[in-house]
Motif scaffolding. Structure first.
Motif: not given
Ligand SMILES: [Cu+2]
Length: 273
Positions: A48-60, A250-255
């Motif tokens: 979302v907006g060039g940032i991977r939040y939920a999957h395929q990233s450290p913030s999974f 960094e803030t994790m959308q949508p939280w």
């Protein structure tokens, strides 16, 4: 503070209370109802907006930790006694045992990828799928087309000291996260989605209530990793200045206001039995 139990250890009363709260959340027509959670997972499945939040990233792991906390809060607003249980698929490995019993999650789809035929979520009149990229209005499963991960495979992942590593995506080989998420062997989390099949194999996987039990187990395994290696900020990377993914603060959308650092130590919010 809540205690999240193994699904196989729930009493009959605890199982029916969980099912009732889930169904009541599904029946709500406004606010953060069950389908809001399904939609949110779909919305954050890709970047979302060039940032991977939920999957395929450290913030999974921290993204889904907060997602479970929000879902559990929504259930507790209905019944304060309910906590999300976990499905330990290293010990419960059949399509007919816990948690896939008629008094809890129900069983397999009828015929390959058909509608679930038993239990409280069988058929569109009991559990109507409304948010889905497919046209199915009944919950579908196609269980057992592959093999569930083993405890030896889990232990091999928990033995990895590094949380994650560059390039911080599905091709990262250097850390625990990507092997836990399942894009590198032993492919823990992804393999279980494939094993259940049906909706669990799609972006709308939270349409299957067993999603929460699976992700609760993934969160428990992360907590076991943290127990061994540390709950502190030093055990999440990247720390800062990495584009396209969520750094420690960094803030994790949508939280709103929720960062990985804010959820690393969950022990004052819930624990695992
Ligand atoms: Cu998942």
């Amino acid at each position: 503070m809540g205690i999240r139990k193994n699904a196989r250890d729930l009493t009959t009363t605890e199982k029916s209370a969980f099912v009732a709260a889930v169904k009541q959340l599904k029946a709500q027509t406004t606010g953060r109802n069950y389908d809001w959670f399904v939609t949110t997972h779909i919305n954050y499945f890709a970047a979302v907006g060039g940032i991977r939040y939920a999957h395929q990233s450290p913030s999974f792991l921290p993204w889904h930790r907060q997602y479970l906390i929000e879902f559990e809060k929504a259930l507790q607003a209905i019944d304060p006694a309910v906590n999300v249980p976990y499905w330990d698929w290293t010990t419960d490995r059949t399509t007919t045992g816990a948690p896939f019993t008629a008094d809890f999650m129900g069983g397999n789809g009828s015929g390959g990828n058909g509608a679930v035929a038993t239990g409280p979520f069988a058929g569109a009149s009991n559990w109507r799928i409304t948010v889905s990229p497919s046209s199915s209005t009944s919950l579908r499963r196609a269980m057992g087309t592959n093999t569930l991960p083993t405890s030896a495979q889990v232990n091999s992942v928990l033995n990895i000291a590094a949380y994650d590593a560059a390039p911080w995506n599905s091709s990262a080989t250097g850390g625990m996260r990507n092997r836990m998420e399942g894009w590198q062997t032993p492919n823990l989390h992804n393999t279980v989605h494939v094993w259940v099949g049906g909706h669990m194999g799609q972006q709308d996987s939270p349409n299957d209530p067993v999603f929460w039990l699976h992700h609760c187990n993934i969160d428990r395994l992360w907590s076991r990793w943290q127990t061994r290696w540390g709950f502190d900020n030093g055990h999440y990377v990247p720390g800062a200045n990495t584009s396209g993914v969520i750094d420690l603060n960094e803030t994790m959308q949508p939280w709103p206001g929720v960062t990985p650092a804010a959820v690393l130590d969950h022990r004052n919010t819930y624990t695992y039995a």
